[in-house]
Design a protein around this motif. Structure first.
Motif, PDB file in Angstrom:
ATOM      1  N   GLY A  70      41.319  40.388  40.659  1.00 57.82           N
ATOM      2  CA  GLY A  70      40.023  41.029  40.848  1.00 57.82           C
ATOM      3  C   GLY A  70      38.892  40.289  40.161  1.00 57.82           C
ATOM      4  O   GLY A  70      37.715  40.619  40.328  1.00 57.82           O
ATOM      5  N   LYS A  71      39.243  39.265  39.387  1.00 53.86           N
ATOM      6  CA  LYS A  71      38.195  38.518  38.713  1.00 53.86           C
ATOM      7  C   LYS A  71      37.725  37.322  39.529  1.00 53.86           C
ATOM      8  O   LYS A  71      36.534  37.036  39.582  1.00 53.86           O
ATOM      9  CB  LYS A  71      38.665  38.055  37.338  1.00 53.86           C
ATOM     10  CG  LYS A  71      37.538  37.506  36.502  1.00 53.86           C
ATOM     11  CD  LYS A  71      37.874  37.453  35.048  1.00 53.86           C
ATOM     12  CE  LYS A  71      36.693  36.915  34.257  1.00 53.86           C
ATOM     13  NZ  LYS A  71      37.118  36.372  32.967  1.00 53.86           N
ATOM     14  N   CYS A  72      38.682  36.621  40.174  1.00 50.26           N
ATOM     15  CA  CYS A  72      38.283  35.416  40.916  1.00 50.26           C
ATOM     16  C   CYS A  72      38.625  35.463  42.401  1.00 50.26           C
ATOM     17  O   CYS A  72      38.200  34.601  43.151  1.00 50.26           O
ATOM     18  CB  CYS A  72      38.907  34.172  40.284  1.00 50.26           C
ATOM     19  SG  CYS A  72      40.670  33.995  40.617  1.00 50.26           S
ATOM     20  N   GLY A  73      39.440  36.433  42.819  1.00 51.21           N
ATOM     21  CA  GLY A  73      39.774  36.532  44.230  1.00 51.21           C
ATOM     22  C   GLY A  73      40.985  35.711  44.639  1.00 51.21           C
ATOM     23  O   GLY A  73      41.375  35.700  45.799  1.00 51.21           O
ATOM     24  N   HIS A  74      41.591  35.012  43.683  1.00 48.90           N
ATOM     25  CA  HIS A  74      42.787  34.226  43.986  1.00 48.90           C
ATOM     26  C   HIS A  74      43.932  35.155  44.386  1.00 48.90           C
ATOM     27  O   HIS A  74      44.108  36.220  43.793  1.00 48.90           O
ATOM     28  CB  HIS A  74      43.188  33.413  42.752  1.00 48.90           C
ATOM     29  CG  HIS A  74      44.378  32.527  42.959  1.00 48.90           C
ATOM     30  ND1 HIS A  74      44.419  31.551  43.923  1.00 48.90           N
ATOM     31  CD2 HIS A  74      45.581  32.478  42.321  1.00 48.90           C
ATOM     32  CE1 HIS A  74      45.601  30.936  43.859  1.00 48.90           C
ATOM     33  NE2 HIS A  74      46.320  31.480  42.913  1.00 48.90           N
ATOM     34  N   GLN A  75      44.703  34.745  45.409  1.00 50.57           N
ATOM     35  CA  GLN A  75      45.877  35.527  45.788  1.00 50.57           C
ATOM     36  C   GLN A  75      47.128  34.801  45.313  1.00 50.57           C
ATOM     37  O   GLN A  75      47.371  33.664  45.696  1.00 50.57           O
ATOM     38  CB  GLN A  75      45.911  35.740  47.304  1.00 50.57           C
ATOM     39  CG  GLN A  75      44.754  36.613  47.789  1.00 50.57           C
ATOM     40  CD  GLN A  75      44.839  36.876  49.290  1.00 50.57           C
ATOM     41  OE1 GLN A  75      45.651  37.648  49.748  1.00 50.57           O
ATOM     42  NE2 GLN A  75      43.995  36.192  50.047  1.00 50.57           N
ATOM     43  N   LEU A  76      47.880  35.469  44.465  1.00 50.44           N
ATOM     44  CA  LEU A  76      49.093  34.873  43.909  1.00 50.44           C
ATOM     45  C   LEU A  76      50.305  35.311  44.731  1.00 50.44           C
ATOM     46  O   LEU A  76      50.351  36.445  45.217  1.00 50.44           O
ATOM     47  CB  LEU A  76      49.329  35.348  42.469  1.00 50.44           C
ATOM     48  CG  LEU A  76      48.388  34.895  41.356  1.00 50.44           C
ATOM     49  CD1 LEU A  76      47.057  35.615  41.418  1.00 50.44           C
ATOM     50  CD2 LEU A  76      49.033  35.140  39.993  1.00 50.44           C
TER      51      LEU A  76
END
Ligand SMILES: [Zn+2]
Ligand SMILES: [Zn+2]
Ligand SMILES: [Zn+2]
Length: 109
Positions: A70-76
């Motif tokens: 939720g901070k950078c939008g990266h999907q892990l």
């Protein structure tokens, strides 16, 4: 609520994917649920906003991108998340260590 272009469904979701149930400064991930291919901040949000039981990700599916920072939008991927020591592999934001207690609700272990 759309967070970095991903729809996150839940109860009182904010732009960091916090929700009514988990909203400390480290509660900044959403989890995609296999059953509905949709991101929710937590299992309680899924329960309150759907009518069906949770279908968990199988062990063979751990290469699926199912965690949204939720901070950078990266999907892990699930693997990435589980091996991340509770931080984002892109922006290093710290995630809630206590999420671990709920992994069995989201993932087959
Ligand atoms: Zn579902
Ligand atoms: Zn919630
Ligand atoms: Zn991040």
């Amino acid at each position: 609520m759309f967070v970095f272009g991903q729809e996150v469904i839940g109860t009182k979701v904010d732009p960091y994917t916090k929700c009514e149930h988990y909203h400390s400064s480290v509660d900044i991930i959403a989890i995609k649920f296999k059953c509905c291919d949709t991101y929710y901040p937590c299992y309680k949000c899924h329960e309150e906003n759907t009518e069906h039981p949770i279908d968990r990700w199988a062990i063979e599916e751990r290469d699926t991108k199912a965690i949204l920072c939720g901070k950078c939008g990266h999907q892990l991927t699930i693997n990435e998340y589980m091996q991340s020591a509770n931080s984002c592999t892109n922006c290093n934001a710290t995630f809630n260590v206590h999420c671990k207690n709920h992994h069995h609700l989201y993932f087959e272990l």
